[in-house]
Motif scaffolding. Structure first.
Motif, PDB file in Angstrom:
ATOM      1  N   LYS A  71       0.831  -1.203   0.000  1.00 16.91           N
ATOM      2  CA  LYS A  71       0.000   0.000   0.000  1.00 16.91           C
ATOM      3  C   LYS A  71       0.864   1.251   0.000  1.00 16.91           C
ATOM      4  CE  LYS A  71      -3.917  -1.987   2.547  1.00 16.91           C
ATOM      5  NZ  LYS A  71      -4.691  -1.884   3.798  1.00 16.91           N
ATOM      6  N   LYS A  72       1.918   1.218   0.825  1.00 23.25           N
ATOM      7  CA  LYS A  72       2.789   2.379   0.914  1.00 23.25           C
ATOM      8  C   LYS A  72       3.500   2.653  -0.410  1.00 23.25           C
ATOM      9  CE  LYS A  72       5.346   2.538   4.861  1.00 23.25           C
ATOM     10  NZ  LYS A  72       6.462   2.540   5.710  1.00 23.25           N
ATOM     11  N   HIS A 128      -5.966   1.030  -4.910  1.00 22.16           N
ATOM     12  CA  HIS A 128      -4.762   0.757  -5.688  1.00 22.16           C
ATOM     13  C   HIS A 128      -4.377  -0.716  -5.616  1.00 22.16           C
ATOM     14  CE1 HIS A 128      -3.402   5.251  -5.397  1.00 22.16           C
ATOM     15  NE2 HIS A 128      -4.359   5.048  -6.286  1.00 22.16           N
ATOM     16  N   LEU A 129      -4.586  -1.328  -4.459  1.00 28.48           N
ATOM     17  CA  LEU A 129      -4.290  -2.757  -4.341  1.00 28.48           C
ATOM     18  C   LEU A 129      -5.223  -3.570  -5.227  1.00 28.48           C
ATOM     19  CD1 LEU A 129      -2.693  -5.026  -3.015  1.00 28.48           C
ATOM     20  CD2 LEU A 129      -4.338  -5.002  -1.125  1.00 28.48           C
ATOM     21  N   LEU A 153     -15.091  -3.256  -7.406  1.00 27.37           N
ATOM     22  CA  LEU A 153     -14.442  -3.706  -6.181  1.00 27.37           C
ATOM     23  C   LEU A 153     -13.861  -2.542  -5.405  1.00 27.37           C
ATOM     24  CD1 LEU A 153     -13.705  -6.027  -4.412  1.00 27.37           C
ATOM     25  CD2 LEU A 153     -11.680  -6.431  -5.798  1.00 27.37           C
ATOM     26  N   GLN A 154     -13.380  -1.526  -6.085  1.00 32.16           N
ATOM     27  CA  GLN A 154     -12.875  -0.353  -5.384  1.00 32.16           C
ATOM     28  C   GLN A 154     -13.977   0.310  -4.571  1.00 32.16           C
ATOM     29  OE1 GLN A 154     -11.121   1.789  -8.710  1.00 32.16           O
ATOM     30  NE2 GLN A 154      -9.063   1.340  -7.984  1.00 32.16           N
ATOM     31  N   SER A 155     -15.174   0.374  -5.123  1.00 31.11           N
ATOM     32  CA  SER A 155     -16.301   0.959  -4.398  1.00 31.11           C
ATOM     33  C   SER A 155     -16.671   0.110  -3.189  1.00 31.11           C
ATOM     34  CB  SER A 155     -17.503   1.090  -5.330  1.00 31.11           C
ATOM     35  OG  SER A 155     -17.221   1.957  -6.394  1.00 31.11           O
ATOM     36  N   ARG A 159       2.850   6.584  -7.211  1.00 34.75           N
ATOM     37  CA  ARG A 159       1.919   7.176  -8.158  1.00 34.75           C
ATOM     38  C   ARG A 159       2.503   8.456  -8.747  1.00 34.75           C
ATOM     39  NH1 ARG A 159      -1.660   3.930 -10.010  1.00 34.75           N
ATOM     40  NH2 ARG A 159      -3.150   5.574 -10.328  1.00 34.75           N
ATOM     41  N   VAL A 160       1.962   8.887  -9.849  1.00 40.15           N
ATOM     42  CA  VAL A 160       2.399  10.135 -10.473  1.00 40.15           C
ATOM     43  C   VAL A 160       2.120  11.296  -9.528  1.00 40.15           C
ATOM     44  CG1 VAL A 160       2.072  11.648 -12.454  1.00 40.15           C
ATOM     45  CG2 VAL A 160       1.944   9.167 -12.732  1.00 40.15           C
ATOM     46  N   ARG A 161       2.947  12.308  -9.557  1.00 43.55           N
ATOM     47  CA  ARG A 161       2.771  13.463  -8.700  1.00 43.55           C
ATOM     48  C   ARG A 161       1.378  14.044  -8.903  1.00 43.55           C
ATOM     49  NH1 ARG A 161       3.274  18.963  -9.170  1.00 43.55           N
ATOM     50  NH2 ARG A 161       3.997  20.077  -7.323  1.00 43.55           N
TER      51      ARG A 161
END
Length: 707
Positions: free
Chosen positions: A138-139, A277-278, A293-295, A145-147
């Motif tokens: 996760k970290k 993100h995972l 699944l993100q929701s 990720r992009v700025r």
């Protein structure tokens, strides 16, 4: 009984040939870019689209003993993990071919079994160094990720808690420099936790394919108009986002949100507050299921913040497949969404938003149903269970009695785990009672927890204390706010208070894709579930398989013996050294073919030979390093061991990582090798039954000895 047998353990091993043939169609299921297959039922001429090893095995002719063993192995993997079946199926075929090559070189069967088993065990121990804790994943996903751009920087400054406040939603949207059009999210008719949560949500396909999506404050009564171009206009917000990865349109869908339904979640865009993100890293290119699944993960994580749990509760998730709607209507709805007949839908219209009394039944609602373990009296023969001297129609007395029980307790909704008597269903509809059968036990349990209803086995057990209160029912509404009538079946939504139940509504206009979409959703859901359960993941993109190949090279060069089998220890040392190298190379060939096929499927190699050369190149570089595992991890951090071929999201930033499950992958390896070695060690196939003439007239009759 007539009996025949044949020798199957010759150099041309029949069982291994059968495994290889059955596994060969599954090679196109490997990797992020899969090829689908049509399965046509000759009896009905109906076809279905599949993209999983489970559905493939169900459709193949498995009359042979090896085929039945393969089916049992695939089903065992599916039952435990719901993922890894394609890898298992492919390795069964690859290792079957490798073992047959060993037999051609006169390698003894005990040497094959012992060396391959211990080689796999050694590889499983070696790859443990590649396991990455979920916390670190996760970290890393968040930091890599992009700025953040202007929108995301603003979002991070506002903060997750600020965004979750419905009163701040409109103000936040107005502060966005270049905002996308958004769909109105109206206030719900049923006030509860699910309603409050919906008001904090953005459009369903916000990150993938929504060109237009409008958001209004919960209390905003301004109307929205759909123009001829299909773009929704709003008097509130008409700006457009063009620089955010969360709202970047990839498709042309006109509708991207749904009243009372959600698919995107307005949380910290950095992903620090959720598992989004995972889920993306485990989706392997399945974007539609990933957004759903993100929701779900965001919603459940918010509910679990008080308890501190990070597990995904699969018991609170169900699916409902709707045929006849475009796939961009797919969403996640709080509560229980299911399909009912038009007659049952008319009952719901009469409920008019009033609180309903609900009954739960954990068996069949039929006159003949008896619970599991019911024993009739011994030495008693039942001629007629319910005497009916009036000569009325069979079952009419029972039907009348059951309806009287339901009406006396003023039951409005009945959820039944099993089947429902058709005559009773008609009677309930006439009495304006909604009865739904074939409901999963987890759904019954969720309604029982919220409404206080207690599940009963028979209606004769029913009393007032078993009936729950506070349920509601309504017609399910599509993304444009209209209730859907799909012809023979109508989707409806049931809920109660703060019920934690979530339904993933999967829509498609093609009947052949219904099963495919459902399989893909559950596969991804269980990938995330097992990742959280294991607490660690493997780096994807071929990293684990490459380290196995490198480790096998080391094992082949070691002088000590492999194998504790007595038959192996009795072999002469020169012979064993020769066998050891041959068998280990056979084991390695399975993983090498696996990587080669993935490269071919992603169109990053023109042939298996070219792909194999690429794998050999990486293998040489790993062997030249002091630590092959360090090389593999470094290549993974650079974008995958297989290079661009492992990128399932070509439209996303290149820092996106791909991960695999630990337990599911290693168990698929073990099951595949165990099956191959089991079939290898069978020496005869004995056939019993009245098939003598059939075998005598077959083209393989010369292979059998008849007794």
């Amino acid at each position: 009984l007539p009996m025949a047998f044949r020798d199957v353990n010759a150099r041309r091993h029949i069982g291994l040939q059968q495994l290889s043939s059955l596994a060969s169609p599954g090679r196109t299921f490997l990797g992020p870019v899969k090829s689908h297959k049509f399965i046509v039922d000759e009896s009905t001429n109906q076809s279905t689209l599949i993209c999983s090893a489970v559905r493939l095995i169900e459709s193949l002719d498995l009359t042979s003993a090896a085929g039945q063993l393969l089916n049992e192995t695939i089903q065992a993997q599916n039952k435990e993990f719901k993922t890894g079946m394609s890898t298992l199926l492919f390795l069964v075929g690859a290792w079957s071919n490798a073992v047959m090559e060993c037999l051609q070189q006169n390698v003894p069967v005990p040497a094959i079994v012992s060396v391959m088993s211990e080689g796999l065990n050694s590889c499983c121990e070696r790859v443990q160094c590649l396991q990455i804790p979920i916390h670190d994943v996760k970290k890393e996903l968040c930091s890599s990720r992009v700025r953040p751009n202007a929108f995301e920087s603003k979002a991070c400054q506002v903060g997750c808690d600020h965004l979750r406040n419905p009163q701040n939603l409109l103000c936040f949207q107005r502060e966005i420099s270049s905002a996308e059009e958004v769909i109105p999210i109206n206030s719900c008719s049923h006030q509860g936790d699910d309603c409050n949560f919906n008001k904090r949500l953005v459009s369903p396909l916000a990150g993938f394919g929504s060109v237009a999506s409008l958001v209004k404050a919960a209390g905003d009564k301004s109307s929205s108009v759909l123009s001829r171009s299909g773009v929704t206009a709003s008097s509130c917000i008409t700006k457009r986002l063009t620089h955010s990865r969360h709202f970047n349109p990839l498709g042309k869908s006109h509708f991207s949100s749904q009243q009372d339904n959600f698919q995107g979640y307005l949380s910290d865009p950095c992903g620090c507050c959720g598992l989004g993100h995972l889920a993306m890293a485990l989706s392997h290119g399945n974007q539609t299921s990933m957004k759903l699944l993100q929701s779900i993960a965001a919603y459940q994580q918010e509910r679990a913040e008080c308890s501190g749990s990070s597990q995904l509760n699969i018991a609170e998730i169900v699916t409902c497949c709707l045929l006849g709607l475009p796939e961009n209507y797919s969403c996640v709805s709080p509560g229980f969404v299911t399909l009912v007949s038009p007659e049952q839908a008319t009952v719901i219209k009469h409920f008019a938003d009033k609180p309903l009394r609900i009954l739960l039944m954990d068996g069949d609602l039929t006159e003949q149903y008896r619970h599991l373990g019911f024993n009739r009296p011994r030495n008693v023969r039942t001629i007629l269970e319910h005497p009916n001297p009036q000569g009325s129609r069979a079952g009419e007395t029972w039907l009348s009695r059951m309806l009287d029980i339901l009406m006396s307790l003023e039951v409005n909704v009945v959820l039944v785990k099993g089947n429902v008597c058709e005559n009773l269903m008609e009677g309930c509809i006439a009495s304006r009672m909604l009865v739904i059968g074939c409901v999963a036990w987890d759904v019954l349990h969720a309604f029982g927890q919220v409404t206080g209803a207690q599940a009963v086995t028979y209606l004769s057990q029913l009393d007032a204390s078993c009936v729950g209160n506070g349920a509601w029912a309504e017609l399910w509404k599509a993304s444009d706010g209209r209730a859907m009538d799909l012809g023979e079946l109508v989707p409806v939504r049931l809920g109660a208070g703060s019920i934690p139940l979530l339904t993933a509504v999967l829509t498609t206009a093609l009947p052949s894709r219904v099963q495919l979409l459902e399989d893909q959703f559950w596969t991804l859901l269980y990938r995330l579930h097992h990742a959280l359960k294991d607490g660690k993941v493997f780096p994807g993109g071929g990293a684990v398989e490459l380290l196995c190949l490198s480790h096998i090279q080391v094992l082949a060069e070691q002088p000590e013996r492999l194998g504790n089998d007595k038959a192996v220890r009795e072999l002469p040392s020169p012979w064993l050294a020769e066998y050891k190298s041959i068998v280990l190379q056979a084991l390695a060939s399975g993983w090498k073919r696996y990587l080669s096929v993935v490269l071919c499927n992603t169109a990053k190699a023109g042939s298996e030979w070219e792909a194999g050369a690429s794998v050999d190149h990486h293998l040489q570089k790993a062997s030249a390093c002091a630590s092959p595992s360090a090389y593999v991890l470094e290549e993974f951090r650079r974008g995958g061991v297989l290079g661009d071929g492992s990128d399932p999201f070509p439209n996303h930033d290149k820092t996106l990582k791909v991960f695999d499950n630990v337990s599911a992958k290693t168990e698929a390896w073990r099951r595949a090798l165990d099956l191959v070695l089991l079939v290898l060690q069978t020496d005869t196939e004995i056939i019993t039954g009245p098939q003598r003439n059939q075998l005598l007239n077959s083209h393989v009759s010369s292979e059998f000895m008849f007794l």
